[in-house]
Write an enzyme that holds these catalytic residues in place. Sequence first.
Site, mmCIF file in Angstrom:
data_model
loop_
_atom_site.group_PDB
_atom_site.id
_atom_site.type_symbol
_atom_site.label_atom_id
_atom_site.label_comp_id
_atom_site.label_asym_id
_atom_site.label_seq_id
_atom_site.Cartn_x
_atom_site.Cartn_y
_atom_site.Cartn_z
ATOM 1 N N CYS A 59 0.798 -1.213 0.000
ATOM 2 C CA CYS A 59 0.000 0.000 0.000
ATOM 3 C C CYS A 59 0.831 1.263 0.000
ATOM 4 C CB CYS A 59 -0.933 0.020 1.217
ATOM 5 S SG CYS A 59 -0.097 -0.354 2.748
ATOM 6 N N GLY B 237 -1.338 0.682 -4.602
ATOM 7 C CA GLY B 237 -2.450 -0.135 -4.127
ATOM 8 C C GLY B 237 -3.722 0.238 -4.837
ATOM 9 N N ASN C 215 1.966 0.737 5.610
ATOM 10 C CA ASN C 215 2.558 0.174 4.400
ATOM 11 C C ASN C 215 3.610 -0.831 4.825
ATOM 12 O OD1 ASN C 215 3.701 -0.359 1.899
ATOM 13 N ND2 ASN C 215 4.965 1.480 1.932
ATOM 14 N N GLY C 216 3.441 -2.097 4.446
ATOM 15 C CA GLY C 216 4.420 -3.113 4.785
ATOM 16 C C GLY C 216 3.747 -4.399 5.214
ATOM 17 N N CYS D 67 13.802 -2.261 0.610
ATOM 18 C CA CYS D 67 13.457 -3.214 -0.443
ATOM 19 C C CYS D 67 13.921 -2.649 -1.787
ATOM 20 C CB CYS D 67 11.956 -3.445 -0.464
ATOM 21 S SG CYS D 67 11.385 -4.443 -1.854
ATOM 22 N N TYR E 63 10.680 -1.529 -9.369
ATOM 23 C CA TYR E 63 9.307 -1.645 -9.837
ATOM 24 C C TYR E 63 8.279 -0.802 -9.100
ATOM 25 C CZ TYR E 63 4.759 -3.921 -10.672
ATOM 26 O OH TYR E 63 3.448 -4.163 -10.971
ATOM 27 N N ASP F 52 12.010 -5.713 -19.253
ATOM 28 C CA ASP F 52 11.026 -5.717 -18.171
ATOM 29 C C ASP F 52 11.764 -5.643 -16.840
ATOM 30 O OD1 ASP F 52 8.555 -5.665 -17.004
ATOM 31 O OD2 ASP F 52 8.026 -7.749 -17.452
ATOM 32 N N ASP F 53 11.018 -5.292 -15.782
ATOM 33 C CA ASP F 53 11.648 -5.130 -14.468
ATOM 34 C C ASP F 53 12.014 -6.469 -13.836
ATOM 35 O OD1 ASP F 53 9.223 -5.861 -12.502
ATOM 36 O OD2 ASP F 53 8.456 -4.661 -14.149
ATOM 37 N N CYS G 166 8.990 -13.427 -0.585
ATOM 38 C CA CYS G 166 9.144 -12.222 0.228
ATOM 39 C C CYS G 166 8.002 -12.166 1.229
ATOM 40 C CB CYS G 166 9.122 -10.960 -0.631
ATOM 41 S SG CYS G 166 9.128 -9.433 0.344
ATOM 42 N N CYS H 163 17.556 -4.652 1.079
ATOM 43 C CA CYS H 163 17.121 -6.023 1.292
ATOM 44 C C CYS H 163 17.131 -6.726 -0.063
ATOM 45 C CB CYS H 163 15.718 -6.079 1.895
ATOM 46 S SG CYS H 163 15.087 -7.778 2.059
ATOM 47 N N CYS I 273 14.682 -11.706 -1.797
ATOM 48 C CA CYS I 273 14.029 -12.462 -2.872
ATOM 49 C C CYS I 273 15.038 -12.987 -3.883
ATOM 50 C CB CYS I 273 12.964 -11.613 -3.562
ATOM 51 S SG CYS I 273 13.564 -10.057 -4.233
#
Length: 466
Positions: A8, A36, A111-112, A246, A252, A355-356, A392, A443, A446
Amino acid sequence: MDEKHEECGVFGVYSHENRNVAYTVYYGLYALQHRGQESAGIAVAYADKIAYYKGMGLVPEVFANGALDELPEGDIAIGHVRYSTTGASQLLNAQPVVFSGKCGKLAVAHNGNITNTKQLRNELIADNAVFQTSIDSEVIAVLINSLSDGDVIKGVKRACAKLQGSYALTIMTTNKLIAVRDPYGIRPLCIGTKDGDVIIASETCALDAVGANFIRDVKRGEIVVADSEGIHSYMMDGVSKSGNMCIFEYVYFARHDSVLDGYSVYEARKLAGKLLAKNFPVEADLVSGVPDSGNVAARGYAEESGIPFVEALAKNRYVGRTFIQPDQRQRESSLSVKMNALRGNVRGKRVILIDDSIVRGTTMRKIIKMLREAGATEVHIRICSPVIKHPCHLGIDIQTYSQLIGAYKNEDEICESLGADSVRYLTVNQLLSTCEGAHTGFCLGCFNGKYPYPIGGCEADKLKSD
């Protein structure tokens, strides 16, 4: 589908005058819509009360038909846009969470993702707490209240000492606006001002949307309080020295015109494209991006390689991430509604597509097929991040290994599975070099399975041995 969803975006305003602060929050949320698209909400403090309105859908849909005008004038307001990673997608779980307790009336927007939610929730229930939702944000609100002794700042400090995971919070009482960022700085949060008002936002693009001046990022482990006496700062114990934002915020999630922790998202993405061109060149006729997150990197690739940037895909701007797919047949055709190949641009051409990232591979496989059916003779895929190999649990909706094509396949196997002529990814070190201007560490869980917090308590399927 093959999309990553961030939980979000949050926004808040503290004003020294009584006015339509809900409108400021509305425009801020509009600028954060990309974070979001399931639900939106605004809470306003007025006359020692808190009024709020929440609904399912995009910001302009939720606040259509006079809903925004019905919110009262006030001097403090917070807002939230949501995509669910914890708690079902339903109105009951929309934010802000509004709560009354020891420290009076309270509203929280988060958010998180809190990784020890279940443990904290059980402890609070054992202490006679009652929950109305299934989201971790309500756990935060109840925890603040239970530990406050009537002092909301004390409650926030004590609650943060118990939270594990990622959190960027806007918290509102009837006389205070509070911003909180977790000790690792996993999610972004910044401070701005406009005509004496204090603004809190997930990204600088939201400050720009309301004409506010950027002041600074909220520090990792910082609690910022705006009230009638000014702006105050408190620091938590055990703050990470280097930070662990992150890195997908740059890859992205964030809007490309935002600046996060001192560094431009646009510059990071453009440099990623240039590095792809330097390290993984291929003969082709055109370079294109998967809209929208791949376009900036595609321009960087084109600039570095000398191969022209040409749009290969057209995107329907009016189809969001919550696009309804009632049955399997409609799910299969949904990509054609979201995106279409520009036949005149790709027919007879060798295409480099940027692409990302790739999650499941489902969408990329369909895009490659779409381009070939439109007449592309070759399709070469270049990805602005490393292979995603691990789930993640800190705010991205990638919860299991079974969701990840990269958990089981190497680059050549991924290429064969997608039906591309070649597939190449940036390495971890190359990706890190695109963000060297940021005032933080990152971080990379992933990609390498190393997270700021242990994830043993989080549910995830096991990586298959084969």
